[in-house]
Scaffold this motif. Structure first.
Motif, short mmCIF file in Angstrom:
data_model
loop_
_atom_site.label_atom_id
_atom_site.label_comp_id
_atom_site.label_asym_id
_atom_site.label_seq_id
_atom_site.Cartn_x
_atom_site.Cartn_y
_atom_site.Cartn_z
N ARG A 1 1.05 -1.45 -0.21
CA ARG A 1 -0.49 -0.16 -0.04
C ARG A 1 1.05 1.10 -0.58
N GLN A 2 1.96 1.08 0.82
CA GLN A 2 2.92 2.09 0.79
C GLN A 2 3.09 2.94 -0.43
N ARG B 1 2.19 2.15 -3.38
CA ARG B 1 1.23 2.15 -4.69
C ARG B 1 0.92 3.57 -4.58
N GLU B 2 0.42 4.20 -2.75
CA GLU B 2 0.39 5.35 -2.21
C GLU B 2 1.04 6.22 -3.04
N ARG B 3 2.23 6.22 -2.72
CA ARG B 3 3.24 7.19 -3.07
C ARG B 3 3.31 7.43 -4.88
N HIS C 1 0.28 7.68 -6.83
CA HIS C 1 -0.69 7.51 -6.74
C HIS C 1 -1.53 6.68 -7.40
N ASP D 1 -4.59 3.66 -6.39
CA ASP D 1 -5.66 3.30 -5.92
C ASP D 1 -4.68 2.40 -4.94
N ALA D 2 -4.61 2.51 -3.44
CA ALA D 2 -4.16 1.00 -2.80
C ALA D 2 -4.06 -0.17 -2.25
#
Length: 673
Positions: free
Chosen positions: A491-492, A494-496, A498, A500-501
């Motif tokens: 998730r980290q 993917r969030e970085r 941009h 969807d986590a």
């Protein structure tokens, strides 16, 4: 055996050569390297240890060079392609050789010898308290040499698998030299490398300051890489000739390996051992990793906020970026420069992204481009390709009309201020675009970096994000599921990026038959893998794009078997659509010429594919029918000379060395299968 052969063996096996701290050297292992300082007085104080280690950094660790540097090292994979096909994908073209020069021979011990010489002399003196200087610094330099030996061994192990383990310098005597030529099983080599990395981690300090020296985190990260390599190799090559005790394993032909037993008991336990080590060491780095911010945007004016994630790959000082563990500095003033910024201004020195690499990136909403509701705009233009995608694609894939330079300077004569239409009709790698898709990864916005061979941006060698990826993969390969830590890491990332986590959203929408069209990593041992594992590999592919790790991954996954029977066609952008008109003359005629029988053809013909195929423009191109694979090509063959010079009779059969699976023991011969 006469002295001529002894001398050749010393050169080929030990690779004795000057290390950068000695002014001259000779071919024999039993003679100490020459120096203006006598050996008894050298390596006795801190600054000498530092100088010795410095001399090996450039030789052993990755760095930039004339072309696209590190960013071009994924060439000849499913990620990147140049104007010229690689022989390893053309059956019959990769052949055994009789001999090679010491510097060109993959089976070389030059820098391993240098490390062994250091450790052999320094460790007894250190233990006896005979080295002057700060103890912390002395331990640091000793740790660096352990690391550099491990790194150099990792190169040889990836190429050859089973490999001699040599811990000391050797005398000029045939018996010990032949004994040292015996190949240790590949998992034992991996254990040896990991042992060196454990020593390095124990001795070196943590990453801090300018991060231009090796550190504990580098050792732990490389340990996770090595352990993941061996764990997955053993898993996917199990029951083949490529693992110890597998059917037709050539190691069994030699008495010294005939009764080999795995240290863990059996191959399954050995796989579990290495994957567990990969998780443990990766987590030790990942838990303290701080990912650099990614704005998701390509800076287009000096007034706009920069994107730290982009700049991290092209800064001339990378010490301030939190996830950087090691980088190599360059200096225009000192004449230590490269050509990466200039290559990034043009076509990446003729190394373009493949269609498969571009299509691997999901949409920002987490859906693959082919999934219902993804919102994908298609690939009629590069602008369409980039729209609403994973930001790692949108920021690094160059689009016509974008600014390449934000800070102008007349010194940068090789700069291209505004990105043009892809220069696919120029086959000169200094200017041409091989696939139509090119990267700005490593490209500096500063024009003064863009003078020919005068770039001085840093080279990023290790960064902590790889540790998160290593943990995720090792966890799933070992346990068949992702624990909470692996899910958090995913998730980290993917969030970085941009994106969807919710990675499960991506997994559910994944069609493996579609992914297999452009991603070799969709396969292991010729079979499609499950969607969860595939998306772990996809994340790795996208995050580490153009960072010189793709071929390593493809080999350990056994990801090329499917090409033994079915060819892979290297493709780039969709030329035969709207973008073909980018190459129209003012009178409306086209500059594009095609026809396999036409010697003036400059592009591939639309009947073969709507996408540009760089190797299928004319019939004379040996790769015109696509890329194929041979099982033997997973490992590099030994030169025939290595067998004959280690044989008491001069015959291959009497050598303690054995050839890698499916490679002949005659010169100038292709792989058997």
């Amino acid at each position: 055996m006469n002295t001529k052969y002894i001398k050749v063996l010393c050169v080929c096996f030990a690779g004795l050569a000057c290390t950068g701290v000695f002014s001259s050297c000779n071919d024999y292992l039993d003679e100490e390297p020459q120096s203006s300082i006598s050996p008894e007085l050298y390596l006795t104080e801190e600054s000498q240890l530092a100088s010795y280690a410095n001399g090996l950094y450039t030789d052993v660790l990755p760095g930039h060079a004339y072309g696209y540097g590190i960013f071009g090292e994924d060439n000849d994979t499913d990620n990147q392609a140049s104007f010229t096909a690689n022989n390893r994908y053309l059956p019959g073209q990769w052949r055994t050789t009789q001999s090679q020069s010491m510097d060109n021979d993959a089976y070389r011990f030059k820098f391993i010898y240098s490390c062994n010489y250091f450790l052999e002399n320094v460790l007894p003196r250190y233990n006896a308290g005979e080295i002057s200087g700060d103890d912390t610094n002395i331990r640091q330099y000793i740790g660096e040499i352990y690391f550099l030996r491990a790194y150099e061994y990792f190169k040889r192990y990836q190429q050859f698998g089973d490999f001699p383990i040599v811990r000391n310098t050797l005398p000029d005597q045939m018996e010990p030299l032949i004994e040292a030529s015996k190949r240790a099983p590949r998992n034992e080599v991996a254990r040896f490398i990991i042992s060196d990395l454990d020593s390095a981690a124990m001795l070196m300090g943590n990453a801090s300051g300018d991060k231009t020296r090796l550190n504990k985190e580098c050792a732990l990260l490389l340990k996770s890489r090595v352990a993941l390599f061996e764990g997955t190799w053993l898993k996917y090559f199990k029951n083949t000739a490529f693992v110890p005790n597998g059917p037709e394993w050539p190691g069994k032909t030699k008495e010294y390996n005939a009764n080999y037993q795995y240290p863990s008991g059996d191959i399954d336990s050995e796989i579990d051992y290495f994957l567990g080590l990969a998780m443990e060491s990766a987590k030790a780095v990942a838990e303290n990793a701080m990912l650099v911010e990614n704005t998701g945007l390509v800076q287009q004016s000096a007034e706009e906020a920069p994107n730290p994630y982009m700049d991290m790959f092209a800064d001339d000082d990378m010490s301030g970026y939190s996830e950087v563990l090691l980088w190599r500095p360059y200096s225009k003033a000192l004449g230590v420069t490269h050509n990466v910024p200039t290559a990034g201004q043009h076509g990446n020195y003729g190394i373009g992204l493949t269609k498969g690499m571009v299509e691997c990136f999901v949409m920002a909403n987490g859906l693959p481009i082919y999934a219902a509701g993804s919102g994908y705009q298609g690939d009629e233009t590069i602008a369409d390709v980039r729209k609403d995608r994973d930001s790692r694609l949108t920021i690094f894939l160059k689009e016509p009309g974008q600014k390449n330079i934000l800070y102008e300077d007349p010194i940068g004569t090789m700069a291209v201020l505004i990105e043009p239409y892809p220069v696919i009709l120029d086959s000169n790698p200094e200017k041409g675009y091989s696939t139509g898709y090119t990267l700005r990864k490593g490209n500096s916005f500063y024009q003064n970096q863009c003078a020919n061979t005068l770039g001085y941006t840093g080279a990023l060698v290790f960064r902590a994000t790889e540790a998160l990826l290593n943990y995720m993969e090792a966890c799933y390969e070992k346990n068949g599921s992702l624990d909470g830590t692996a899910q958090t890491y995913w998730r980290q990332i993917r969030e970085r990026s941009h994106v969807d986590a919710d990675f499960n959203k991506t997994i559910s929408a994944t069609d493996m038959s579609r992914e297999a069209l452009g991603d070799w990593g969709a396969y292991s041992a010729g079979k499609l893998i499950d969607p969860t594992l595939y998306n772990i590999r996809r994340e790795r592919r996208c995050e580490l794009m153009a960072e010189a790790l793709r071929y390593m991954d493809l080999r350990r996954w056994r990801a090329m078997d499917q090409m033994i029977e079915t060819p892979y066609h290297v493709e780039g952008f969709k030329l035969w659509g709207e973008m073909q008109h980018w190459y129209d003359n003012e009178d409306g005629t086209s500059q594009l010429v095609y026809g396999m029988d036409n010697p003036t053809s400059n592009v591939s013909e639309p009947t073969r594919s709507l996408y540009l195929r760089p190797y299928e423009k004319v019939n004379t191109n040996i790769a015109k029918d696509g890329y194929y694979w041979k099982m033997a090509h997973y490992l590099t063959p030994y030169n025939i000379q290595h067998f004959t010079i280690t044989s008491s009779t001069g015959s291959v059969e009497d050598s303690p060395i054995y050839q890698n699976p499916y490679w002949p023991t005659e010169a100038n011969m292709p792989a058997i299968q």
